[in-house]
Design a protein around this motif. Structure first.
Motif, PDB file in Angstrom:
ATOM      1  N   THR A 124       5.116   3.818  -4.031  1.00 24.67           N
ATOM      2  CA  THR A 124       4.955   4.831  -4.875  1.00 24.67           C
ATOM      3  C   THR A 124       5.537   4.807  -6.222  1.00 24.67           C
ATOM      4  OG1 THR A 124       6.749   6.359  -3.924  1.00 24.67           O
ATOM      5  CG2 THR A 124       4.355   6.524  -2.955  1.00 24.67           C
TER       6      THR A 124
ATOM      7  N   ARG B  38       0.615  -1.194   0.167  1.00 26.22           N
ATOM      8  CA  ARG B  38       0.125   0.065   0.197  1.00 26.22           C
ATOM      9  C   ARG B  38       0.789   1.277  -0.070  1.00 26.22           C
ATOM     10  NH1 ARG B  38      -5.174  -1.594   0.215  1.00 26.22           N
ATOM     11  NH2 ARG B  38      -5.873  -3.317   1.307  1.00 26.22           N
ATOM     12  N   ASP B  39       1.940   1.325   0.623  1.00 22.83           N
ATOM     13  CA  ASP B  39       2.774   2.370   0.660  1.00 22.83           C
ATOM     14  C   ASP B  39       3.651   2.712  -0.586  1.00 22.83           C
ATOM     15  OD1 ASP B  39       4.415   0.413   1.350  1.00 22.83           O
ATOM     16  OD2 ASP B  39       5.514   1.393   3.086  1.00 22.83           O
TER      17      ASP B  39
END
Length: 129
Positions: free
Chosen positions: A98, A95-96
């Motif tokens: 980028t 989820r983190d």
């Protein structure tokens, strides 16, 4: 006076691992690949050892499936001057994450890598091979 207490729930570690795995599968990442072939016939294939690798820390996302391209050891033939596309489906990224790389880890030359892909909200990407 009644005191209400919440029951404590203990989840088996094996079941917890299955839940996490299922969550990652449900957050699949789609990579649409485009290849513009030159004047000669070309052969392509994808290896199961193709991953999405987060630039930040985190685990690799495994290739789950592919459409319109064969898996090693079989080949897909591309005609001269043909524009060809195929789709790769991966497990969800952390989820983190980028920025990530698309890496085909193979024991011979010719594997591809596309680095620095910026994450978007749809987790659908278009890349030129």
């Amino acid at each position: 006076m009644n005191i209400i207490t919440k029951p404590k729930t203990k989840v088996d570690t094996q079941i917890l691992e299955q839940i996490i795995t299922q969550e990652n599968v449900e957050r699949q990442v789609i990579v649409k690949c485009f290849l513009e072939n030159g004047s000669m016939e070309q052969m392509i294939r994808i290896w199961q050892s193709t991953f999405l690798v987060p630039k930040e820390r985190g685990t690799k996302s495994k290739l789950l499936n592919a459409d319109n391209i064969t898996f090693f050891p079989f080949w897909t033939f591309i005609k001269p001057n043909q524009k060809y596309n195929f789709t790769l489906i991966f497990e969800g990224l952390p989820r983190d994450c980028t920025v990530f790389d698309l890496i085909e880890e193979i024991p011979q030359s010719g594997g591809f890598s596309i680095t620095g892909i910026n994450r978007n909200q749809t987790d659908v990407y278009h890349v030129q091979i």
